[in-house]
Design an enzyme around this catalytic site. Structure first.
Site, short mmCIF file in Angstrom:
data_model
loop_
_atom_site.label_atom_id
_atom_site.label_comp_id
_atom_site.label_asym_id
_atom_site.label_seq_id
_atom_site.Cartn_x
_atom_site.Cartn_y
_atom_site.Cartn_z
CD GLU A 101 -2.90 -1.05 0.05
OE1 GLU A 101 -3.42 0.04 -0.23
OE2 GLU A 101 -3.10 -2.09 -0.61
CB SER A 373 -43.02 -30.21 -21.03
OG SER A 373 -42.78 -31.36 -21.81
#
Length: 744
Positions: A101, A373
């Site tokens: 960082e 279906s």
């Protein structure tokens, strides 16, 4: 001789004097500007207050509400935080954070002018909003955990960072930073992160473990190695290599370091039970590109998040599943229920499982199951768009050879020549396979996508057996498609968040999902009318208990590994899917007691029970009348749709069928009172081909309508490429006849 006159004074000197005055004036302005700038800087510096370090972790709880905006559903909170001293953090872990960082942390003054200039330039160029990159500035930024990205905020951050750097030591700043920064997994501070990722205290972290915690700081929501191991490994390498370049880690120690093992993420008890799936779904949407909040903002921003979930409908969903299924059911049985308001796209209810903490995979949004279906209406819509009327007739004989493959109805039952209304109600495989051949499988696939199926749905292909439901969508995808039907052709993207207000009460987000008319109203009116016949006289007849107009479709896949009912009223679309997962992760035949589960059994009962409670008190709305678009083709239909007597007889005649008043209490303890589906999906060699037999698209098992007719199950269907393709689907026969077409 005349005396020469003296030359006139030169005018060239005047511009020079004027230029000097301008320069002097500009110089004065520069000096004045510098003085004012210094004074302004000093004033701003003096007037900026440094917040107490404890305030930097004083995050506000974000609350999730039901659709009424007043009833809480849960919270996202930054509660997981334990302070430690800098002496408790191993030096290599500290240096890993610095390598990730802010490598100049101990040399800089708390701010990075170059970082600010780079961020400002990026912002002016239209890139993503960026801020300073020093640890001190990030520490300060943690105090402003809101959606505010104004330049004033950045200016305040700048001065606070300068002051903090002057008022406390670097070790104190690093300690406060490590205790307040967010590491993901709901962990604020390095001690909580050590427990969340490794199950140990910070004092016991290794170099590799420290490097991982430092790595995830860049993107806590995505660099968790359980989510993105490759991305996490790449970032860990960056941290470790940075430590080497700074002289903080030897080459030998670097060679033995890498991505460490982590423990499974744990979930807060607030995620327990069915509502955990709702909270997880909302959180995913908050982090999506549509909303764009970060994990830190969600957990600590104090947001009011109003969802689309209706409290009454959600309770109805949970109760319907619990009440309609027997207490004794096999481990691995999954039920997915979802409901969408077709007019807004808002998800009003969702059942993703019994307990999110026990199984954190949402059955409704993450699992897949063969559609059976429930896919057939897409082929019907494609036919209507091509001018094939509902009155068109096709042979319901069984078996038939289509595209070189035998197709059979459930029980190999043959119908006479029937129209598409009868074929839909009874889910006649041979008719729908022939219809798909005529409209083309590509048209059926395209219709499914326009209705709401993602284009990358597993198994969604351009082969003739796609009409039998070989695709395996997420259950929410089926609900999305049927919501398009319910909206008479208007597609609206499903979502779960209605609005978001920030901690100050300002509205920051209002849902505006994509919405467009994708099908003509006349086509939808006819398709809806056909699907109403499934409820009125077909495999979904139990839904007549709803007591209001409804349309839908049953579905049962090959070997009964999945069973569906998807249906809708004008106000609400919903689907119920059931499937069985074995210990090895494979899908297995669903059995409750001694009976196979089909779409016309438990799924339609759960659907009806849910819809009845969810719609209670709402007006009864009716569907538009059919338009009968297109022209009828084929010979006139036969007077009866009853299967040929040469085939297997149904287990019950129409006179023996169950009436719509049958209640769930009338079912036996091991399932609905109906005849188990008969197996008829025998392997049949493809004509003209030697060798092993292939599975036919016809079906085994099937929907058993509450009207007493047996419905077709889905068999495994051979795809055109010769490979086995599940050919689920089928339907139950209505009162007019016996066994219906194969898979439902």
């Amino acid at each position: 001789m005349a005396r020469p006159t003296a030359p006139a004074p030169s005018r060239r000197r005047r511009p020079r004097r004027r230029g000097r005055r301008i320069l002097a004036w500009l110089g004065g302005l520069v000096v004045l500007g510098a003085v004012l700038g210094v004074a302004g800087f000093a004033t701003a510096y003096a007037l900026t207050d440094v917040p107490d370090p404890n305030e930097l972790a004083d995050a506000q709880v974000s609350t999730v509400y039901y659709a009424d905006g007043t009833t809480p559903m849960g919270t996202f909170a930054a509660r997981n935080r334990v302070n430690v001293s800098i002496g408790d953090v191993p030096v290599p872990v500290q240096r890993a954070v610095l390598a990730a960082e802010d490598r100049s942390f101990y040399e800089n003054r708390g701010v990075s002018p170059t970082g600010i200039a780079r961020a400002l330039w990026n912002n002016l160029q239209g890139g993503s909003q960026q801020g300073g990159s020093t640890i001190t500035q990030q520490y300060v930024k943690n105090y402003y955990l809101s959606a505010d990205r104004s330049y004033k905020r950045k200016l305040d951050e700048f001065f606070i960072a300068l002051k903090i750097d002057q008022q406390q030591s670097k070790d104190e700043t690093l300690q406060d930073y490590l205790n307040t920064v967010y590491f993901g997994r709901d962990a604020w501070g390095i001690q909580a992160a050590s427990q969340a990722y490794f199950g140990k205290n910070v004092q016991d972290l290794t170099v590799s473990e420290g490097a991982l915690l430092a790595a995830v700081l860049k993107a806590p929501s995505s660099l968790d190695p359980r989510k993105d191991p490759e991305g996490a490994a790449e970032r860990v390498d960056y941290v470790l290599d940075g430590m080497v370049s700074e002289g903080w880690l030897s080459a030998a120690d670097r060679a033995s370091a890498g991505l460490p093992e982590t423990i499974e993420p744990s979930n807060d008890n607030e995620y327990a039970g069915p509502n955990g799936y709702l909270l997880a779904t909302v959180r995913n949407e908050l982090e999506s590109a549509t909303v764009g909040l970060t994990e830190e903002q969600i957990a600590a921003g104090g947001y009011k998040i109003v969802t689309t979930f209706d409290q009454k409908a959600q309770a109805a969903a949970v109760e319907a599943v619990q009440d309609q299924l027997p207490e004794s059911r096999p481990e691995g049985l999954q039920v997915a229920l979802s409901a969408i308001d077709p007019r807004t796209g808002g998800v009003t209810a969702m059942y993703g499982g019994a307990d999110y903490l026990a199984r954190n995979r949402n059955a409704a949004t993450q699992d897949r199951a063969q559609a059976g279906s429930t896919f057939k209406p897409f082929t019907l819509v494609a036919a209507l768009e091509q001018g094939i009327s509902l009155r068109s007739t096709f042979s319901g004989a069984s078996p038939q050879t289509i595209e070189g493959f035998p197709v059979r109805n459930f029980g190999n039952s043959s119908y006479g020549r029937i129209n598409l209304l009868t074929a839909t109600a009874n889910s006649v495989n041979t008719v729908y396979a022939r219809l798909n051949e005529e409209v083309t499988p590509q048209a059926s696939r395209d219709t499914a996508i326009r209705a709401g199926y993602p284009s990358d749905t597993a198994g969604l292909e351009d082969n003739f057996s796609n009409v039998l439901g070989t695709a395996s969508p997420h259950p929410i995808d089926v609900t999305q498609a049927y919501a398009t039907f319910a909206a008479q052709g208007r597609f609206t993207q499903w979502h779960t968040i209605a609005s978001i207000d920030d901690a100050q009460g300002a509205r920051t987000y209002t849902a505006s999902p994509p919405s467009e008319q994708r099908f003509d109203a006349d086509v939808m009116a006819d398709a809806t009318y056909a699907m109403q016949q499934v409820v009125q006289s077909g495999s979904g007849a139990y839904a007549r208990n709803l007591g209001r107009p409804a349309a839908g479709k049953t579905g049962t896949s090959s070997d009964n590994v999945s069973a569906w009912f998807a249906g809708f009223t004008p106000q609400l679309a919903a689907s119920v899917a059931m499937y069985q997962i074995g210990a090895d992760g494979s899908q297995q035949t669903i059995r409750l007691g001694s009976r196979e589960v089909t779409g016309g059994s438990y799924p339609v009962r759960i659907w009806t029970t849910f819809m009845r409670a969810a719609l209670q008190g709402q007006d009864v709305e009716r569907f538009p009348s059919p338009s009968y678009v297109g022209r009828a083709q084929g010979a006139p239909a036969t007077s009866s749709s009853t299967p040929s007597p040469s085939t297997s007889s149904p287990s019950a005649s129409p006179s023996e069928s169950a009436s719509p008043s049958d209640s769930p209490s009338e079912t036996s303890s091991d399932g609905p009172s109906e005849t188990p589906g008969q197996s008829s999906g025998d392997q049949t060699p493809t004509p003209g081909q030697d060798g092993p037999a292939r599975q036919t698209p016809g079906g085994q098992g099937g929907d058993q309508g509450e009207d007493g007719g047996q419905g077709g199950g889905g068999g495994q269907g051979a795809g055109p490429d010769g490979g086995q393709a599940a050919g689920p689907g089928g339907a139950g026969a209505g009162p007019a006849g016996g066994p219906a077409a194969g898979p439902a």
